[in-house]
Design a protein around this motif. Structure first.
Motif, PDB file in Angstrom:
ATOM      1  N   GLU A 147       1.520   4.254   1.469  1.00  0.00           N
ATOM      2  CA  GLU A 147       0.339   4.013   2.291  1.00  0.00           C
ATOM      3  C   GLU A 147      -0.746   5.032   1.955  1.00  0.00           C
ATOM      4  OE1 GLU A 147      -0.160   1.462   4.326  1.00  0.00           O
ATOM      5  OE2 GLU A 147       1.818   0.710   3.806  1.00  0.00           O
ATOM      6  N   SER A 155       7.870   2.436  -5.510  1.00  0.00           N
ATOM      7  CA  SER A 155       7.724   1.707  -4.247  1.00  0.00           C
ATOM      8  C   SER A 155       6.329   1.933  -3.676  1.00  0.00           C
ATOM      9  CB  SER A 155       8.788   2.165  -3.254  1.00  0.00           C
ATOM     10  OG  SER A 155       8.643   3.530  -3.005  1.00  0.00           O
ATOM     11  N   PRO A 156       5.864   0.982  -2.872  1.00  0.00           N
ATOM     12  CA  PRO A 156       4.504   1.118  -2.329  1.00  0.00           C
ATOM     13  C   PRO A 156       4.397   2.283  -1.351  1.00  0.00           C
ATOM     14  CG  PRO A 156       5.613  -0.759  -1.358  1.00  0.00           C
ATOM     15  CD  PRO A 156       6.505  -0.247  -2.443  1.00  0.00           C
ATOM     16  N   SER A 181       2.290  -5.045  -1.988  1.00  0.00           N
ATOM     17  CA  SER A 181       3.057  -5.420  -0.804  1.00  0.00           C
ATOM     18  C   SER A 181       4.551  -5.336  -1.096  1.00  0.00           C
ATOM     19  CB  SER A 181       2.680  -6.835  -0.372  1.00  0.00           C
ATOM     20  OG  SER A 181       3.115  -7.763  -1.347  1.00  0.00           O
ATOM     21  N   GLU A 182       5.356  -5.482  -0.046  1.00  0.00           N
ATOM     22  CA  GLU A 182       6.807  -5.464  -0.206  1.00  0.00           C
ATOM     23  C   GLU A 182       7.255  -6.634  -1.078  1.00  0.00           C
ATOM     24  OE1 GLU A 182       9.076  -3.259   0.774  1.00  0.00           O
ATOM     25  OE2 GLU A 182       7.527  -1.978   1.612  1.00  0.00           O
ATOM     26  N   LYS A 183       6.600  -7.776  -0.928  1.00  0.00           N
ATOM     27  CA  LYS A 183       6.937  -8.967  -1.724  1.00  0.00           C
ATOM     28  C   LYS A 183       6.662  -8.701  -3.208  1.00  0.00           C
ATOM     29  CE  LYS A 183       5.870 -13.877  -2.157  1.00  0.00           C
ATOM     30  NZ  LYS A 183       5.052 -14.979  -1.661  1.00  0.00           N
ATOM     31  N   LEU A 185       6.613  -5.793  -4.633  1.00  0.00           N
ATOM     32  CA  LEU A 185       7.590  -4.798  -5.076  1.00  0.00           C
ATOM     33  C   LEU A 185       8.915  -5.469  -5.421  1.00  0.00           C
ATOM     34  CD1 LEU A 185       8.553  -1.889  -5.535  1.00  0.00           C
ATOM     35  CD2 LEU A 185       9.166  -1.849  -3.116  1.00  0.00           C
ATOM     36  N   ARG A 186       9.384  -6.361  -4.544  1.00  0.00           N
ATOM     37  CA  ARG A 186      10.632  -7.069  -4.822  1.00  0.00           C
ATOM     38  C   ARG A 186      10.525  -7.886  -6.105  1.00  0.00           C
ATOM     39  NH1 ARG A 186      10.417  -7.710   0.765  1.00  0.00           N
ATOM     40  NH2 ARG A 186       9.575  -9.808   0.578  1.00  0.00           N
TER      41      ARG A 186
END
Length: 111
Positions: free
Chosen positions: A48, A45-46, A57-59, A61-62
């Motif tokens: 910081e 997972s990303p 980004s979260e997108k 990662l998904r």
């Protein structure tokens, strides 16, 4: 005062270190390969960080998780073969841990 070096002992330590390092790297790489083969691809997972490190980004990662799940479904192995690959992966990681623990014990205890 004369200093004498036992070159044979030096070569023994060098050889043991080289073989130990190669064994740990080999077992770790084989464990990762078997882990992916069993359909359990590690997705990170990303996090910081500052400055020079790029973070997904979260997108993204998904999308990566979705691609990993899709690839796992396409796996041609049977459930038994996947299970054996997972057991083999864990066995390889245990071998890595045992090698590290043995090295630490040799250093601490002496022999």
């Amino acid at each position: 005062m004369s200093v004498s070096i036992d070159w044979f002992a030096f070569l023994q330590v060098f050889g043991a270190a080289l073989i130990g390092a190669a064994a740990i790297v080999t077992f770790y790489a084989l464990g990762l390969r078997l882990l992916v083969r069993s359909g359990h691809a590690p997705v990170v997972s990303p996090a910081e960080f500052t400055d020079a490190i790029t973070v997904i980004s979260e997108k993204e990662l998904r999308r990566a998780e979705k691609q990993a799940a899709k690839a796992a479904k396409k796996n041609p192995l049977t459930e038994g073969q996947k299970r054996m690959s997972l057991v083999g992966a864990y066995a390889c990681f245990v071998m890595c841990a045992l090698a590290v623990i043995a090295g630490i014990l040799i250093i601490v205890i002496g022999h």
